[in-house]
Design a protein around this motif. Structure first.
Motif, mmCIF file in Angstrom:
data_model
loop_
_atom_site.group_PDB
_atom_site.id
_atom_site.type_symbol
_atom_site.label_atom_id
_atom_site.label_comp_id
_atom_site.label_asym_id
_atom_site.label_seq_id
_atom_site.Cartn_x
_atom_site.Cartn_y
_atom_site.Cartn_z
ATOM 1 N N SER A 116 -38.256 -12.809 32.686
ATOM 2 C CA SER A 116 -38.191 -11.385 32.982
ATOM 3 C C SER A 116 -38.298 -10.606 31.673
ATOM 4 N N ALA A 117 -38.584 -9.318 31.775
ATOM 5 C CA ALA A 117 -38.694 -8.489 30.573
ATOM 6 C C ALA A 117 -37.381 -8.458 29.815
ATOM 7 N N GLU A 118 -36.272 -8.379 30.545
ATOM 8 C CA GLU A 118 -34.967 -8.309 29.890
ATOM 9 C C GLU A 118 -34.623 -9.617 29.182
ATOM 10 N N SER B 155 -36.729 -9.943 26.076
ATOM 11 C CA SER B 155 -36.223 -9.047 25.031
ATOM 12 C C SER B 155 -35.002 -9.650 24.357
ATOM 13 N N CYS C 221 -38.986 -2.941 22.890
ATOM 14 C CA CYS C 221 -38.876 -3.735 24.113
ATOM 15 C C CYS C 221 -39.314 -2.939 25.341
ATOM 16 N N TRP D 222 -28.616 -0.576 28.551
ATOM 17 C CA TRP D 222 -29.459 -1.729 28.240
ATOM 18 C C TRP D 222 -29.555 -1.963 26.739
ATOM 19 N N SER E 244 -34.995 -2.849 19.058
ATOM 20 C CA SER E 244 -35.076 -3.027 20.506
ATOM 21 C C SER E 244 -35.902 -1.927 21.170
ATOM 22 N N THR F 12 -38.773 -3.254 29.550
ATOM 23 C CA THR F 12 -37.321 -3.349 29.494
ATOM 24 C C THR F 12 -36.758 -1.929 29.506
ATOM 25 N N GLU G 68 -34.720 0.067 28.232
ATOM 26 C CA GLU G 68 -33.856 0.574 27.166
ATOM 27 C C GLU G 68 -34.226 2.021 26.858
ATOM 28 N N LEU H 213 -28.137 -5.466 25.318
ATOM 29 C CA LEU H 213 -29.015 -6.384 24.591
ATOM 30 C C LEU H 213 -28.526 -6.608 23.171
#
Length: 227
Positions: free
Chosen positions: A94-96, A99, A171, A23, A168, A176, A178, A27
């Motif tokens: 969405s969270a992703e 982010s 996030c 992730w 990130s 997310t 990650e 990202l």
């Protein structure tokens, strides 16, 4: 005080760590591509002698406001505004996706100023020579001014990309999946927070070194015509 470290308890959660790495890299790569293109467009609008004398006043004002707003506010505030604030206006993300948008917006603002500095360092003689060949403004920007500008500012842009990748890590605050989210989840399962964050810190270091090497190689091989 005798402290016994148990890294095996953390490394046994390797699927979570692998998901976090995937992730984080995904990202970062997506935000680099979109954010750099956004930065190039913003630099064209703001750079003297290129877009600044052609773009409408309202567009220049929007780009200037965007750059100043993003560069003078924390990334986590930007992330929370996108994830928690936009749904109030009817945009549920969405969270992703939140982010990714936050990382793109953040990188785009910084890339705008970095690339603009490179454009404004382009020798006037190069521009005048291109004009004498009857090249259009668009051709001059894309083929005469932009390549050497990117060459000049590439190390600074790469450093900013690394900063965005490391940023990130916040996030995970919006779930997310990650690396920092993986560390939080692992330490909540086995209470080995010290070992979990040592491992994740080492992974961030490894990703930073690999990303810097890959971007420098990419620039030297494809963008600047040399190995």
């Amino acid at each position: 005080m005798n402290v016994q470290l148990d890294f095996a308890a953390v490394l046994s959660e390797w699927p979570l760590l692998l998901t976090g790495v995937a992730w984080t890299l995904g990202l970062t790569i997506a935000s680099v591509i979109i954010g750099t293109l956004l930065g190039i467009g913003g630099a064209w609008v703001r750079a003297r002698g290129f877009g600044a004398d052609m773009a409408p006043a309202w567009l220049k004002a929007v780009v200037t406001g965007y750059v100043e707003l993003i560069r003078n506010t924390p990334f986590i505030v930007q992330l929370f505004f996108i994830f928690f604030g936009l749904p109030a206006a009817g945009f549920k993300l969405s969270a992703e996706m939140a982010s990714l948008i936050a990382m793109v917006v953040n990188l785009g603002a910084y890339a705008t100023e970095i690339i603009r500095a490179g454009l404004e360092a382009t020798p006037k003689g190069h521009i005048e020579a291109a004009q004498s060949l009857a090249l259009s403004r668009r051709q001059i920007f894309l083929w005469v001014a932009l390549p050497p500008a990117l060459h000049k500012i590439w190390p600074s842009l790469v450093s900013q990309i690394i900063i965005v990748m490391l940023g990130s890590s916040v996030c995970g605050q919006i779930s997310t999946e990650e690396l920092s989210y993986a560390a939080d989840l692992i330490q909540s399962r086995n209470f080995r927070s010290f070992e979990a964050f040592i491992v994740v810190g080492a992974l961030y270091l490894l990703l930073s070194v690999m990303m810097r090497y890959a971007l420098n190689w990419l620039g030297a091989t494809f963008l600047f015509g040399r190995r």
